[in-house]
Design a protein around this motif. Structure first.
Motif: not given
Length: 144
Positions: A4-6, A51, A73
């Motif tokens: 996961p990453s923003n 995400d 989130d």
């Protein structure tokens, strides 16, 4: 693995077109409140990334005029909650056949086009509207 990453990164050159997600036939019933999901947004280190979120409640997805889901989130970011169409989502905590087939198709489509790049690549397929709705570029253009 889908970390996961923003984060956002800009792909040098052309961004691969996402022909798979807009054509994906995923019903609202496929997901339910409490499911952990991911929205595939690009590639990082030779793997898909996106995400990761948790589904919290049914919600109307105005850009597509269809049932959607309100997502949370946990990492926050610009918005902790967004509404998304089911076709944007992939199960993260269970390996259902539909989501596995979609992930494999995305890998087959995207990884060969990015295999020489090791940086994080955000393809820019999604935007969040002023109403807090996650919209795929294909849906934003069509006005559905």
């Amino acid at each position: 693995m889908i970390p996961p990453s923003n984060s956002t990164g800009s792909p040098p050159g052309r961004t691969p077109t996402d022909h798979l997600t807009p054509e994906r036939d995923m019903t609202h019933r496929h997901f339910e409140a409490g499911d952990h999901v991911v929205v595939i947004k690009g590639v990082a280190g030779g793997e898909l990334w996106g995400d990761a979120m948790r589904i919290v409640a049914p919600s109307w997805h105005t850009p597509t005029n269809e049932n959607g889901w309100r997502l949370r989130d946990a990492t926050g970011g610009d918005q902790s909650y967004v509404t998304a169409h089911p076709r944007y989502l992939v199960h993260l905590t269970r390996r259902c056949p539909d989501c596995v087939i979609y992930l494999r198709a995305m890998e087959d489509h995207l990884l060969p086009k990015t295999h020489e790049r090791s940086s994080l690549i955000d393809f820019g397929w999604y935007t969040v509207t002023s109403l807090g709705q996650l919209v795929h570029v294909a849906d934003a253009r069509s006005g559905r």
